[in-house]
Design a protein around this motif. Structure first.
Motif, PDB file in Angstrom:
ATOM      1  N   HIS A  74       0.875  -1.180   0.000  1.00 12.18           N
ATOM      2  CA  HIS A  74       0.000   0.000   0.000  1.00 12.18           C
ATOM      3  C   HIS A  74       0.901   1.215   0.000  1.00 12.18           C
ATOM      4  N   LYS A  76       2.122   5.110  -2.153  1.00 13.64           N
ATOM      5  CA  LYS A  76       2.154   6.091  -3.235  1.00 13.64           C
ATOM      6  C   LYS A  76       3.257   5.684  -4.207  1.00 13.64           C
ATOM      7  N   ASN A  99      -4.744   0.402  -4.248  1.00 12.48           N
ATOM      8  CA  ASN A  99      -4.895   1.828  -4.558  1.00 12.48           C
ATOM      9  C   ASN A  99      -4.604   2.614  -3.279  1.00 12.48           C
ATOM     10  N   ARG A 101      -5.328   5.331  -2.274  1.00 13.28           N
ATOM     11  CA  ARG A 101      -6.391   6.215  -1.793  1.00 13.28           C
ATOM     12  C   ARG A 101      -7.470   5.454  -1.014  1.00 13.28           C
ATOM     13  N   HIS A 128      -3.532   2.654   8.212  1.00 11.87           N
ATOM     14  CA  HIS A 128      -3.734   1.494   7.343  1.00 11.87           C
ATOM     15  C   HIS A 128      -2.924   0.304   7.844  1.00 11.87           C
ATOM     16  N   PRO A 224      -1.551   5.807 -10.589  1.00  3.83           N
ATOM     17  CA  PRO A 224      -0.971   4.903  -9.588  1.00  3.83           C
ATOM     18  C   PRO A 224      -0.382   3.640 -10.215  1.00  3.83           C
ATOM     19  N   GLU A 249       2.499  12.835  -5.296  1.00  2.34           N
ATOM     20  CA  GLU A 249       1.269  12.166  -5.737  1.00  2.34           C
ATOM     21  C   GLU A 249       0.269  13.136  -6.348  1.00  2.34           C
ATOM     22  N   LYS A 250       0.467  14.424  -6.117  1.00  3.89           N
ATOM     23  CA  LYS A 250      -0.405  15.431  -6.715  1.00  3.89           C
ATOM     24  C   LYS A 250      -0.194  15.459  -8.224  1.00  3.89           C
ATOM     25  N   SER A 513     -12.905   8.293  -9.319  1.00  7.12           N
ATOM     26  CA  SER A 513     -12.203   7.261  -8.561  1.00  7.12           C
ATOM     27  C   SER A 513     -10.732   7.631  -8.458  1.00  7.12           C
ATOM     28  N   GLY A 514      -9.970   6.809  -7.744  1.00  7.11           N
ATOM     29  CA  GLY A 514      -8.537   7.054  -7.610  1.00  7.11           C
ATOM     30  C   GLY A 514      -7.790   6.920  -8.917  1.00  7.11           C
ATOM     31  N   TYR A 515      -8.438   6.374  -9.945  1.00  8.01           N
ATOM     32  CA  TYR A 515      -7.789   6.191 -11.242  1.00  8.01           C
ATOM     33  C   TYR A 515      -8.305   7.173 -12.277  1.00  8.01           C
TER      34      TYR A 515
END
Length: 542
Positions: A74, A76, A99, A101, A128, A224, A249-250, A513-515
């Motif tokens: 897990h 970034k 992912n 996120r 996490h 990602p 990650e931005k 979504s995160g993608y």
């Protein structure tokens, strides 16, 4: 570890294949002094990457990780996450990326569902790490800075410097990657990807998506590494292509274009929403992006108006592919030479392309019968890129396969030349007054309005019609404001009355979504949270 055999039949003999980590071994031999990875102001040669991967693999082995064990990751995007993929492969273990996120409880579920023995967790996610701890999880190592975990991955690599770990012997069906689905319905499922399957996927991507790729190319990561971007970068490694990460990650579009210019980036993997953002950003005109040869988009169809805008800004570099994680992207391809910026008889408008090399597509009815050209049904596929099945989920496997065909859950049709057209997800279709309505074709029409930049059409309950459509729209930046009545009047001549959305809503942004996708379930949840579903049900008129 036992992997699923959803298609049944006689057990196959063991077939020894190349361990995917051998690609790293090859690069260290042939391109040892060439840069293989760039992140911010740091860079690593292929020889340095190979040594770090061996050191990490040695540390994992010393901690008891053996062939078949699952390693949950897990993180970034960063160097150590990339190393962890090859370290897992080298040991014959299974890489299980998430992912980054996801919420702590979701990662805890994935830890349990995958049966993970080890957990490599980025230092930014102590909650996490805490949530994922379970009796089967033997240890947690930290990626990057932080205070939790038994050790830091960097410490493990330093302590094992100089260790040499050979690539484990693997068979075609030995799992290498649990590719978790995005969970559009219910819990995420682990699609089992194998060494033999992924070797075909790598070869197929190089042949169909980016032919002629060599170590002189460069690839920028804008998504990602846990999913499609990770597959794409594995393909780059097969040809010694350096991977370039954004510094954080931005998603900084200006920085992305600066890196494209600075490193002469030749290929990018992305999704339509991110590509749209890049094309509409002023940086597209500020930096030199003439080095781009392949801008590959997948994950969702791209609206025609957005296609044309991208082609006009970037040139003839767009490549589309259609494919799910279960088929690792290998269903269809729409190469650059078939992307036409002008509407006309030569333009293949609305298609996601033709069958990938070595793959076969069938449009099937509910009974499994193959349908004729232009008849709408479920898109099904067979071929070496199809996954081994869902891990420890016989019920899902039974639903996913029929007579050996993998059922994608996507609806569409095929023309007489074999070009595939996606109508939408089976779950997106709604029935209004007894008629099947596929949101995508309505969305395409709405997006021809110059003031609309994004839209999601979905069916919602209606006391009279059963379901009706609603359109949630986002205005283009700087565009004149458009009213609900004006947009309805614009659309009226373009779609039949029964397909006309009952309501048009205007939001500042659509949930993603995160993608970078726009899941209809998230739009529906937001409609409900705003009390708009009830408003639609109470409204009058047809």
């Amino acid at each position: 570890m036992t992997i699923p055999t959803p298609r049944g039949g006689m057990a196959r003999m063991s077939r020894r294949v190349m361990n995917l980590a051998h690609m790293l071994t090859q690069n260290a031999r042939r391109h040892g002094d060439r840069t293989g990875f760039i992140w911010g102001d740091k860079s690593w040669t292929w020889r340095e990457i190979d040594r770090s991967v061996s050191a990490l693999a040695a540390g994992l082995a010393a901690r008891g990780v053996v062939k078949g064990d699952r390693i949950l990751v897990h993180s970034k995007n960063c160097d150590e996450m990339f190393w962890s993929m090859f370290a897992a492969f080298r040991l014959g273990a299974v890489w299980v990326p998430t992912n980054f996120r996801l919420m702590p409880d979701e990662v805890a579920y994935l830890a349990t569902a995958s049966g993970a023995k080890a957990f490599l967790c980025h230092g930014d996610f102590p909650d996490h790490a805490k949530a994922a701890a379970n009796p089967a999880l033997e240890f947690i190592w930290r990626i990057g800075e932080g205070t939790f975990g038994e050790k830091a991955v960097s410490e493990v690599i330093a302590s094992q410097a100089g260790a040499r770990v050979e690539n484990a012997a693997v068979d075609y069906d030995d799992p290498c990657w649990f590719f978790f689905t995005s969970g559009t319905t219910g819990r995420s499922k682990a699609a089992v990807l194998t060494h033999g399957q992924m070797a075909f996927v790598v070869t197929n991507h190089l042949a169909d998506l980016m032919p002629g790729t060599t170590e002189t190319d460069a690839s920028l990561v804008v998504a990602p590494l846990s999913h499609g971007a990770g597959v794409h970068q594995l393909v780059q490694a097969a040809r010694g292509v350096p991977t370039i990460l954004l510094p954080s990650e931005k998603f900084d579009i200006a920085e992305a274009f600066r890196l494209i210019e600075a490193h002469r980036v030749s290929n990018i993997f992305t999704v339509p929403t991110i590509l749209k953002m890049m094309v509409e950003h002023p940086s597209v005109d500020k930096y030199d992006h003439s080095s781009l040869r392949f801008v590959i988009y997948a994950g969702a169809p791209m609206y025609r108006e957005d296609q044309k805008a991208a082609l006009n800004k970037l040139g003839p570099v767009l490549v589309q592919y259609f494919g799910l994680g279960e088929v690792t992207g290998n269903i269809t391809v729409m190469p650059a030479n078939l992307h036409d910026p002008e509407d006309g008889p030569q333009a293949r408008i609305g298609t996601c392309g033709f069958e990938r090399t070595g793959m076969q597509v069938s449009i099937q009815g509910d009974d499994g019968r193959e349908l004729k050209a232009f008849e709408t049904g479920e898109i099904c596929v067979i071929g070496p890129a199809v996954f081994a099945g869902y891990y420890d989920n016989p019920e899902a496997n039974a639903k996913a396969f029929r007579d050996g065909w993998f059922r994608t859950g996507d609806l569409g049709h095929m023309d007489e030349e074999g070009f595939v057209y996606i109508t939408g997800r089976a779950s997106d279709m709604y029935i209004s007054g007894g008629s099947n309505i596929y949101p995508r074709e309505v969305e395409e029409k709405i997006l021809t309005h110059p003031a609309i930049g994004e839209v999601a059409v979905l069916g919602v309950p209606d006391p009279f019609w059963g379901e009706v459509g609603v359109a949630v729209c986002v205005a283009r930046e700087g565009a004149a404001e458009v009213s609900e009545a004006e947009l309805a009047a614009f659309l009226a001549p373009k779609v039949p009355r029964y397909k006309m959305p009952k309501r048009f809503f205007f939001w500042e942004a659509l949930p993603k979504s995160g993608y970078g996708k726009i899941p209809k379930r998230l739009v529906r949840d937001e409609l409900e949270a705003r009390g708009l579903l009830e408003l639609v049900a109470k409204s009058t008129g047809t």
